[in-house]
Design a protein around this motif. Structure first.
Motif, PDB file in Angstrom:
ATOM      1  N   MET A   1       0.836  -1.206   0.000  1.00 46.26           N
ATOM      2  CA  MET A   1       0.000   0.000   0.000  1.00 46.26           C
ATOM      3  C   MET A   1       0.867   1.251   0.000  1.00 46.26           C
ATOM      4  O   MET A   1       1.841   1.341   0.738  1.00 46.26           O
ATOM      5  CB  MET A   1      -0.858   0.001   1.270  1.00 46.26           C
ATOM      6  CG  MET A   1      -2.269  -0.406   0.984  1.00 46.26           C
ATOM      7  SD  MET A   1      -3.438   0.345   2.078  1.00 46.26           S
ATOM      8  CE  MET A   1      -3.519  -0.723   3.455  1.00 46.26           C
ATOM      9  N   THR A   2       0.472   2.230  -0.787  1.00 49.17           N
ATOM     10  CA  THR A   2       1.231   3.480  -0.797  1.00 49.17           C
ATOM     11  C   THR A   2       0.701   4.405   0.294  1.00 49.17           C
ATOM     12  O   THR A   2      -0.375   4.176   0.850  1.00 49.17           O
ATOM     13  CB  THR A   2       1.077   4.195  -2.149  1.00 49.17           C
ATOM     14  OG1 THR A   2      -0.303   4.519  -2.288  1.00 49.17           O
ATOM     15  CG2 THR A   2       1.507   3.313  -3.297  1.00 49.17           C
ATOM     16  N   GLN A   5      -2.747   5.851  -0.442  1.00 49.94           N
ATOM     17  CA  GLN A   5      -3.859   4.927  -0.210  1.00 49.94           C
ATOM     18  C   GLN A   5      -4.183   4.837   1.278  1.00 49.94           C
ATOM     19  O   GLN A   5      -5.345   4.824   1.670  1.00 49.94           O
ATOM     20  CB  GLN A   5      -3.504   3.537  -0.750  1.00 49.94           C
ATOM     21  CG  GLN A   5      -3.472   3.493  -2.271  1.00 49.94           C
ATOM     22  CD  GLN A   5      -2.978   2.170  -2.796  1.00 49.94           C
ATOM     23  OE1 GLN A   5      -2.355   1.388  -2.080  1.00 49.94           O
ATOM     24  NE2 GLN A   5      -3.227   1.916  -4.066  1.00 49.94           N
ATOM     25  N   THR A   8      -6.073   7.965   2.294  1.00 50.76           N
ATOM     26  CA  THR A   8      -7.458   7.981   1.820  1.00 50.76           C
ATOM     27  C   THR A   8      -8.323   7.052   2.646  1.00 50.76           C
ATOM     28  O   THR A   8      -9.387   7.441   3.145  1.00 50.76           O
ATOM     29  CB  THR A   8      -7.526   7.529   0.347  1.00 50.76           C
ATOM     30  OG1 THR A   8      -6.630   8.332  -0.406  1.00 50.76           O
ATOM     31  CG2 THR A   8      -8.920   7.653  -0.203  1.00 50.76           C
ATOM     32  N   LEU A 149      -7.344   5.699  -6.006  1.00 51.31           N
ATOM     33  CA  LEU A 149      -6.340   4.941  -5.261  1.00 51.31           C
ATOM     34  C   LEU A 149      -5.143   4.612  -6.135  1.00 51.31           C
ATOM     35  O   LEU A 149      -4.244   3.890  -5.719  1.00 51.31           O
ATOM     36  CB  LEU A 149      -6.953   3.675  -4.668  1.00 51.31           C
ATOM     37  CG  LEU A 149      -8.002   3.949  -3.585  1.00 51.31           C
ATOM     38  CD1 LEU A 149      -8.574   2.659  -3.061  1.00 51.31           C
ATOM     39  CD2 LEU A 149      -7.428   4.757  -2.437  1.00 51.31           C
ATOM     40  N   GLU A 155      -0.705   0.399  -9.594  1.00 51.73           N
ATOM     41  CA  GLU A 155      -0.511   0.061  -8.184  1.00 51.73           C
ATOM     42  C   GLU A 155      -1.516  -0.999  -7.780  1.00 51.73           C
ATOM     43  O   GLU A 155      -2.511  -1.214  -8.448  1.00 51.73           O
ATOM     44  CB  GLU A 155      -0.714   1.315  -7.326  1.00 51.73           C
ATOM     45  CG  GLU A 155       0.380   2.336  -7.504  1.00 51.73           C
ATOM     46  CD  GLU A 155       0.040   3.652  -6.824  1.00 51.73           C
ATOM     47  OE1 GLU A 155      -0.889   3.662  -6.015  1.00 51.73           O
ATOM     48  OE2 GLU A 155       0.702   4.640  -7.128  1.00 51.73           O
ATOM     49  N   LEU A 157      -3.646  -2.865  -4.225  1.00 49.56           N
ATOM     50  CA  LEU A 157      -4.047  -2.621  -2.842  1.00 49.56           C
ATOM     51  C   LEU A 157      -4.308  -3.976  -2.195  1.00 49.56           C
ATOM     52  O   LEU A 157      -5.206  -4.694  -2.609  1.00 49.56           O
ATOM     53  CB  LEU A 157      -5.313  -1.762  -2.829  1.00 49.56           C
ATOM     54  CG  LEU A 157      -5.991  -1.529  -1.491  1.00 49.56           C
ATOM     55  CD1 LEU A 157      -5.129  -0.685  -0.597  1.00 49.56           C
ATOM     56  CD2 LEU A 157      -7.333  -0.869  -1.710  1.00 49.56           C
ATOM     57  N   ALA A 358      -5.792  12.726  -0.676  1.00 49.96           N
ATOM     58  CA  ALA A 358      -6.487  11.765   0.178  1.00 49.96           C
ATOM     59  C   ALA A 358      -7.721  12.391   0.799  1.00 49.96           C
ATOM     60  O   ALA A 358      -8.788  11.767   0.865  1.00 49.96           O
ATOM     61  CB  ALA A 358      -5.541  11.271   1.268  1.00 49.96           C
ATOM     62  N   CYS A 361     -10.457  12.683  -1.840  1.00 53.37           N
ATOM     63  CA  CYS A 361     -11.017  11.354  -2.153  1.00 53.37           C
ATOM     64  C   CYS A 361     -11.947  10.894  -1.045  1.00 53.37           C
ATOM     65  O   CYS A 361     -13.035  10.366  -1.303  1.00 53.37           O
ATOM     66  CB  CYS A 361      -9.907  10.322  -2.319  1.00 53.37           C
ATOM     67  SG  CYS A 361      -8.872  10.632  -3.724  1.00 53.37           S
TER      68      CYS A 361
END
Lengths: 552, 105
Positions: A1-2, A5, A8, A149, A155, A157, A358, A361
């Motif tokens: 996970m970044t 993310q 958010t 995301l 990417e 998740l 984030a 979102c």
């Protein structure tokens, strides 16, 4: 996970946790029908004004309008003007609706015409309009989550790919919404809307202020920069890039385009007053004065919000640029999140960028969650109160029984919406929202207006108006360029159906210009074709709607 | 109550206010949409810097909506609410007297 993310998901969890806590604190009330459907009817005008604002500002408003402005410039403004002016029709109707009805839209004609078939017709149109709108929001949620995301950049998740994450997002938002509505009914929906409206207004104000600050509070400078970045020059700030295009050498096409613009304008301005989830809001206040006051507050808040989205739209065009926006999402729905990242980066570097992104979102997700909770509530109320209570039980159900049915239908409609949204992820969001507005204006508005003001109106008129308006909108959309036969400049297919199906007969994309008059005509002809009269009840309705005598 | 002259007055007033509001707002809005659709050259006239007539008329639509909403709210609060409250309270007292109850204030 970044990191983005995590931020958010963390902020979304925080916001939904806060709303859940507020809901639980507000309590379920006595668990009676007035508590479940109308939140106990005790809200003040500022509370209800905020809740109305929350109900009205869906993700389509927050992301869609700013995105349209960022890509098409001035023409995006037409949406916000129409969506706002529509409230002037709601304003005088709000006090009448408050005094006349009890829990649902069907209570208004139902006061004059005590027939199961009238209830059934209104329940059908309430559920149809709400489910269209509901689907649009849930499909939008899924699409946004994938984009926001960062799945477009490859990417992942928790090991999920983009499609799985999209489904997971739809299911999560849907299940949360069912939990809110089943637990707290209108109280939960109202507090959810109030919290969401405050978050949305604060977030938008913050971003609009940041955009203006970047341009030294010079509006003309901002507009000039937007026009320059768009690559379209002055035309970006003038009408005609998106709606009502002039086609040189083809006067018929030009006129059709202009009529389409008028049709859109009419649908926007007449649809709002007939949206079931907006109408039921007026039952949550104690009297008609408060209902009117809450609309006045909603007009101020909604208008302020649209003025700020104007700044966001032109700001996104100037700072992000239409190419980068269209590369992310061709319809521009990600313009605001992209602008947020840009602004955050300008103000506080890359970390600021991901935090702003984030935040936006998470606000968008809460927005979607709140709107679908209200829509589910409006349709489950209608199923329980109109269909179960008046059609199946012939108006004599136990109150606790009816509320039980309402909770059960909330779960049912929620589950249905989740299922449909998972399978219909490729439907166009703007198409579904437009359909909901046009259908509401054609099917519900004639019934509401004629019930209030026409002495000769009767049960057959209600049925003819609702079914005529509903069918004509659906039919016209099916035969329109939205469904088939629309070809782009380079020959690509721009319709929903595959290119080899061409059933396009009706030239306009927006059915309002034709379907709204058809709805009214059906209602009038239907009423005149039946000898039924209800003069005594009509006089009672007049007294009750204007003075509030006997109002619930 | 339907034939009470005060109620007739209330009803007439409401319809008049509603009609004035509807004519003004639909007139302004449809006028704006018509100009957008058919008066492209006029809308493109620049007024100050990058700001043109179309943008000014768009923002004026916001202003006129705020103004009409405020004006209607004021007229309704002055012309409709007192009359409606008077009739409602009278009716409540009447039916309470018929049932031999004391009216709660």
């Amino acid at each position: 996970m970044t990191t983005g993310q995590i931020w958010t998901i963390g902020l979304f969890a925080l916001f939904s946790g806060v709303t859940l806590a507020v809901t639980v604190r507000a309590g379920r009330g006595g668990g009676g029908a007035a508590d479940f459907y109308a939140g106990g009817r005790g809200y003040g005008r500022t509370q209800n004004g905020l809740a109305l604002t929350g109900d009205y500002l869906s993700a389509a408003s927050f992301l869609g309008i700013a995105g349209t402005i960022a890509l098409n410039g001035y023409d995006g403004l037409l949406y916000s003007v129409g969506f706002l002016a529509a409230w002037l029709l709601v304003l005088p109707l709000s006090q009448l609706v408050r005094n006349t009805g009890r829990f649902t839209m069907a209570d208004i004609p139902g006061f004059r015409m005590r027939r199961a078939r009238v209830r059934l017709a209104c329940a059908v149109s309430t559920v149809t309009v709400s489910v269209c709108y509901l689907l649009a929001q849930m499909v939008g949620a899924g699409a946004l989550v994938t984009l926001m995301l960062g799945f477009d950049q490859g990417e992942s998740l928790l090991g999920m790919d983009a499609a799985a994450a999209r489904t997971a997002a739809i299911v999560t938002v849907g299940v949360l919404m069912i939990a809110y509505v089943m637990y707290g009914g209108m109280r939960a929906a109202t507090w959810l809307q109030i919290v969401k409206a405050l978050l949305l207004l604060a977030g938008t104000a913050l971003m609009a202020a940041a955009v203006l600050a970047v341009f030294g509070f010079d509006v003309s400078g901002l507009l000039g920069a937007a026009a320059e970045a768009s690559g379209k020059g002055r035309a970006f700030l003038e009408p005609g890039l998106r709606f009502g295009q002039d086609v040189p050498g083809d006067p018929v096409r030009t006129i059709v385009n202009k009529l389409d613009l008028l049709s859109l304008g009419l649908g926007l301005v007449l649809g709002t007053a007939a949206l079931p989830h907006i109408l039921v809001r007026f039952y949550t206040v104690p009297d008609s004065r408060t209902a009117r006051g809450s609309v006045n507050r909603a007009i101020a808040l909604v208008g302020g919000f649209y003025l700020m989205t104007l700044v966001l739209g032109f700001g996104a065009a100037a700072l992000v640029g239409p190419e980068r926006i269209a590369a992310q999402d061709p319809s521009g729905n990600t313009a605001v999140p992209q602008l947020a990242r840009e602004l955050g980066t300008i103000l506080a570097g890359p970390v600021g960028g991901s935090i702003m992104l984030a935040f936006v979102c998470a606000v968008a997700l809460v927005t979607i969650l709140a709107v679908i909770a209200s829509l589910t509530l409006a349709s489950s109320s209608s199923l329980a109160h109109d269909f179960f209570g008046h059609v199946l039980m012939r108006g004599r159900p136990k109150e606790s029984q009816e509320v039980g049915v309402a909770r059960f239908s909330a779960a049912l409609i929620g589950a249905l919406a989740i299922l449909l949204a998972v399978f219909a992820q490729d439907l166009n969001v703007a198409f579904l929202v437009g359909l909901a507005f046009a259908t509401a204006a054609a099917a519900n508005l004639p019934v509401i207006v004629l019930s209030m003001f026409w002495s000769r109106f009767n049960g057959r008129g209600v049925e003819a108006g609702v079914y005529g308006g509903l069918l004509s909108s659906l039919l016209l959309v099916t035969l329109s360029p939205v469904m088939s036969g629309k070809v782009g400049a380079s020959g690509e297919n721009l319709s929903l159906l595959p290119a080899w199906i061409d059933i396009q007969v009706f030239p306009l994309e927006n059915p309002g210009l034709v379907s709204i008059p058809i709805g009214f005509a059906c209602a009038v002809v239907g009423a005149l074709s039946s000898p039924e009269r209800n003069s005594v009840r009509y006089r009672e309705l007049q007294v009750r709607s204007l003075t509030g005598t006997g109002a619930h | 109550m339907g034939s009470d002259p005060r109620f007739v007055k209330l009803r007439k007033r409401f319809i008049r206010q509603f009609a004035v509001l509807a004519v003004l707002f639909l007139g302004l809005y449809l006028g704006y949409i018509f100009l957008t659709a058919f008066a492209r050259d006029f809308m493109a006239v620049r007024v100050a810097g990058s700001i043109n007539v179309a943008l000014i008329l768009g923002v004026l639509q916001f202003a006129s909506t705020f103004l009409l909403a405020w004006g209607y709210g004021r007229c309704a609060a002055r012309g409709l609410d007192p009359l409606a409250a008077e009739l409602r309270i009278e009716k409540a007292e009447e039916s309470a007297a018929r049932h031999g109850r004391v009216v709660r204030p």
